[in-house]
Design a protein around this motif. Structure first.
Motif, PDB file in Angstrom:
ATOM      1  N   THR A 149     -51.680 -24.753 -22.404  1.00 39.60           N
ATOM      2  CA  THR A 149     -52.299 -25.920 -21.776  1.00 39.60           C
ATOM      3  C   THR A 149     -51.386 -26.456 -20.683  1.00 39.60           C
ATOM      4  N   SER A 150     -51.948 -27.315 -19.860  1.00 39.20           N
ATOM      5  CA  SER A 150     -51.166 -27.970 -18.815  1.00 39.20           C
ATOM      6  C   SER A 150     -50.734 -29.349 -19.283  1.00 39.20           C
ATOM      7  N   THR A 210     -51.332 -32.075 -17.751  1.00 41.84           N
ATOM      8  CA  THR A 210     -52.497 -32.948 -17.563  1.00 41.84           C
ATOM      9  C   THR A 210     -53.425 -32.871 -18.762  1.00 41.84           C
ATOM     10  N   ASP A 211     -53.685 -31.656 -19.249  1.00 40.40           N
ATOM     11  CA  ASP A 211     -54.540 -31.478 -20.435  1.00 40.40           C
ATOM     12  C   ASP A 211     -53.918 -32.150 -21.658  1.00 40.40           C
ATOM     13  N   ASP A 212     -52.606 -31.972 -21.816  1.00 37.30           N
ATOM     14  CA  ASP A 212     -51.918 -32.543 -22.981  1.00 37.30           C
ATOM     15  C   ASP A 212     -52.056 -34.059 -23.007  1.00 37.30           C
ATOM     16  N   ARG A 246     -55.706 -35.294 -23.796  1.00 32.00           N
ATOM     17  CA  ARG A 246     -56.060 -35.226 -25.219  1.00 32.00           C
ATOM     18  C   ARG A 246     -55.500 -36.415 -25.987  1.00 32.00           C
ATOM     19  N   SER A 287     -53.470 -31.333 -11.337  1.00 34.60           N
ATOM     20  CA  SER A 287     -53.303 -30.213 -12.258  1.00 34.60           C
ATOM     21  C   SER A 287     -53.301 -28.878 -11.521  1.00 34.60           C
ATOM     22  N   ALA A 323     -56.030 -26.648 -12.994  1.00 32.31           N
ATOM     23  CA  ALA A 323     -57.378 -26.961 -12.531  1.00 32.31           C
ATOM     24  C   ALA A 323     -57.662 -26.251 -11.210  1.00 32.31           C
TER      25      ALA A 323
END
Length: 256
Positions: free
Chosen positions: A96-97, A99-101, A104, A172, A175
Motif C-alpha cells: 500500500t501507499s 496515502t492509502d494507509d 484507512r 499519491s 494513484a
C-alpha cells in the motif's frame, strides 16, 4: 514559565539528585499542560540563573529529557517541548501507499516536497531499476505527514520511461501509476534500524541521533518489471511494523 524554576525549590534536601529534580519539574509541567507542545525553554544559561543550579546540572536534566523524547533541540533555535506522537501500526503483508494507509485510519496524508525532477541515475538506482548510464531517473523526495506531524521521509526513484513527468505526482504516486496501468502488484522490502543524521532529524522534527527505521523497497509489475526503488525513513517513536506469521505446511517443516 519562570515560576516553574523558582530557585528556593531546588535544594539539596529535595528527593534525588538536583538534575533529576529539574528533570521531574519539567516533565511534570509538560504532563500537566503548564508547558505545551512547541513551547520553548529558556536557554541553558538562563535556566541556571533561574534555578540556582550549575549549567552542568541543567544540561544533564535537559539531555535526559531530550533522550526520552519529551524535548527536542533544534540547532540555532533552542530547546522545545516535543509534539506528542500517536503510534501507528503498519502491516507488512500488504503493498500500500502512505496515502492509502492514512485514509484507512481516517487521516489525511500531506507531503512536504523536497524534490520532483529528472536526474542521471546513481549507481544503486541503475542496479535496482536496470538502467544504463544514459538513462534518466525520476526522483521524488518528500516528508510524509498527517495532521501536520512529520512521520516519514520517502525517496522514490523510477525510470523516466515509466514516469517522464515527476511533477504530475501531487499526492499519491501509486494513484498516478494506477491511472497509467503501472501500479506495482508485489514488492520486496528490507527493514533495518538506524540513527538519524542532522538533516533528516530536522526534517522529521526530532533530535539528531534519534532511532529510526529504514525501509528499502523494490516494487514490480505482474510482468516482473521493476517499477519503483524507494528508500524511506520512518520515525521509530511513531511506527510499529507488524506481520502475520503462519505455521508452514507439514511437508515444509524442519523439526529439530
Amino acid at each position: 514559565m519562570n515560576q516553574l524554576f523558582i530557585q528556593d525549590d531546588f535544594t539539596k534536601s529535595g528527593i534525588g539528585p538536583l538534575y533529576l529534580q529539574l528533570h521531574r519539574r519539567i516533565d511534570d509541567a509538560i504532563t500537566s499542560g503548564k508547558l505545551c507542545p512547541g513551547d520553548s525553554l529558556p536557554a541553558e544559561r538562563d535556566l541556571a540563573l533561574l534555578t540556582g543550579l550549575s549549567r552542568v546540572t541543567v544540561r544533564k536534566a535537559i539531555q535526559s529529557l531530550v533522550a526520552s523524547g519529551a524535548l527536542v533541540q533544534r540547532r540555532g533555535s533552542g530547546t522545545f517541548v516535543a509534539q506528542p506522537v500517536v503510534r501507528l501500526e503498519q502491516a507488512l503483508s500488504q503493498l500500500t501507499s502512505f496515502t492509502d494507509d492514512m485514509a484507512r485510519r481516517g487521516r489525511q496524508a500531506q507531503s512536504i516536497w523536497l524534490c520532483r525532477a529528472l536526474f542521471l541515475p546513481a549507481p544503486e538506482e541503475m542496479m535496482a531499476l536496470g538502467l544504463g548510464t544514459d538513462d534518466r531517473v525520476a526522483r521524488l523526495e518528500r516528508v510524509r505527514c498527517t495532521d501536520g506531524q512529520p512521520l516519514a521521509i520517502e525517496r522514490a526513484a523510477l525510470s523516466r520511461a515509466l514516469l517522464p513527468d515527476p511533477e504530475s505526482v501531487s499526492t499519491s504516486l501509486y494513484a498516478v501509476l494506477d491511472q497509467r496501468g503501472l501500479r506495482p502488484v508485489r514488492a520486496v522490502q528490507r527493514i533495518s534500524a538506524a540513527n538519524l543524521g542532522q538533516r533528516d532529524a530536522e526534517l522529521l522534527g526530532v533530535n539528531q541521533g534519534a532511532a529510526c527505521l529504514k525501509i528499502e523497497r523494490i516494487s514490480y509489475l505482474a510482468s516482473g518489471r521493476v517499477v519503483e526503488f524507494t528508500r524511506s525513513i520512518y520515525r521509530s517513536d511513531a511506527y510499529d511494523f507488524a506481520v502475520e506469521l503462519k505455521l508452514a505446511p507439514d511437508g515444509e517443516r524442519n523439526i529439530a
